[in-house]
Motif scaffolding. Sequence first.
Motif, mmCIF file in Angstrom:
data_model
loop_
_atom_site.group_PDB
_atom_site.id
_atom_site.type_symbol
_atom_site.label_atom_id
_atom_site.label_comp_id
_atom_site.label_asym_id
_atom_site.label_seq_id
_atom_site.Cartn_x
_atom_site.Cartn_y
_atom_site.Cartn_z
ATOM 1 N N GLY A 182 25.584 69.271 -34.020
ATOM 2 C CA GLY A 182 26.365 68.154 -34.541
ATOM 3 C C GLY A 182 27.776 68.538 -34.903
ATOM 4 N N SER A 191 26.675 68.267 -40.012
ATOM 5 C CA SER A 191 27.969 67.737 -39.598
ATOM 6 C C SER A 191 29.131 68.651 -39.963
ATOM 7 C CB SER A 191 28.195 66.371 -40.253
ATOM 8 O OG SER A 191 28.297 66.508 -41.671
ATOM 9 N N MET A 248 28.116 61.190 -38.717
ATOM 10 C CA MET A 248 27.323 62.070 -37.860
ATOM 11 C C MET A 248 25.889 62.141 -38.368
ATOM 12 S SD MET A 248 26.569 64.080 -35.453
ATOM 13 C CE MET A 248 28.149 64.180 -34.617
ATOM 14 N N GLN A 293 22.282 60.860 -36.621
ATOM 15 C CA GLN A 293 21.104 61.703 -36.439
ATOM 16 C C GLN A 293 19.874 61.061 -37.083
ATOM 17 O OE1 GLN A 293 22.995 65.052 -38.233
ATOM 18 N NE2 GLN A 293 23.758 65.882 -36.288
#
Length: 334
Positions: free
Chosen positions: A223, A262, A277, A281
């Motif tokens: 990520g 992230s 982010m 997820q």
Amino acid sequence: MKNGKAEMIRVCVPTERAIYQRNCENMADINISVQYEGTGELKAKLMEHGVTLGNEVSLQNTGDSHYTGKICHIPAGGWYTLMVTAVKAAPKEIEETALVEKVGVGDVFITGGQSNSCNFGSGKTKAVSDKISAYDPNTKKWQHCEDSQPSKSGFHTGNGGGSPWPSMGDALTEKTGLPVGFVSTGVGSAKIEELRTMHYFAIRDAIKDLSPYGYRAFLLHQGEADTDETAPEDYRQSLQSLIAQTREDAGYNLTWYIAQVSYAWSNYNNTEKMEQMKQSQRQLCNGTDIFEGPTTDDLQGEYRHKEDNLHMSKLGLLEHGKRWAEVIWKTMNG
């Protein structure tokens, strides 16, 4: 592998320290693959402390001196010993014996993502338990799980450093008492779309190589590379496509765990994008066959390499692994 003469029998699957994935009944079928140049009958059995587990089976010739078989319903545990014998037709006597020590039944994981999923930690770690194995896709053999993790993904060794997987293995086997195995497919700095495309071969090959053994889940820690520039909808679409491809290659709905991560680099503090982010997820996790993995954004200070404040220190790797084990354990017992 320990052999008698070992001149004609070569056990290809399993190799020493191999781990087979247990099923929901806490058992596994032990797939066996042997190269044999002789003319005798091949038999195989699995033993623990000299006691045979399951049934002794005859291996079948599938051509080109290749023999296969399966010992069914072996309980989770180990280490066990596989014995393959070649028996002459007349007179009935053992011609040759091959042994494979340390065959286990437990939990197997494919790991992937970017640098903090592979060998970029500032210190190498090593599983304390003898029950933790890593699969080497280059040699097609298993070994004790210690850093740097074997891999064929390309930009995988980083600085030749550490990973969280030995620590996770120790923490999980402490809870289950069972062997744990890993194969690493991570690539430093890889974006999710790159894992789906140019780097996917390592994931594909891991799925194929482990097919005789099975696997419990794919563990993704990725990520950081996408936080700043990749639109949330693009990230989700690429990750959904990646999950779908692994399931197509596995032949079933392979379980996934997606870490919430992230933190991109030292002093990166765009909290809005970082939260976007992690939200992306989480949105893909359904709690059924796609689960939330651990978060590592909060592991700062002494948990990071002091030179870049991005990659994990040895302390960070140990904590990272423990967090993965805790998540897996909770879903096992949820």
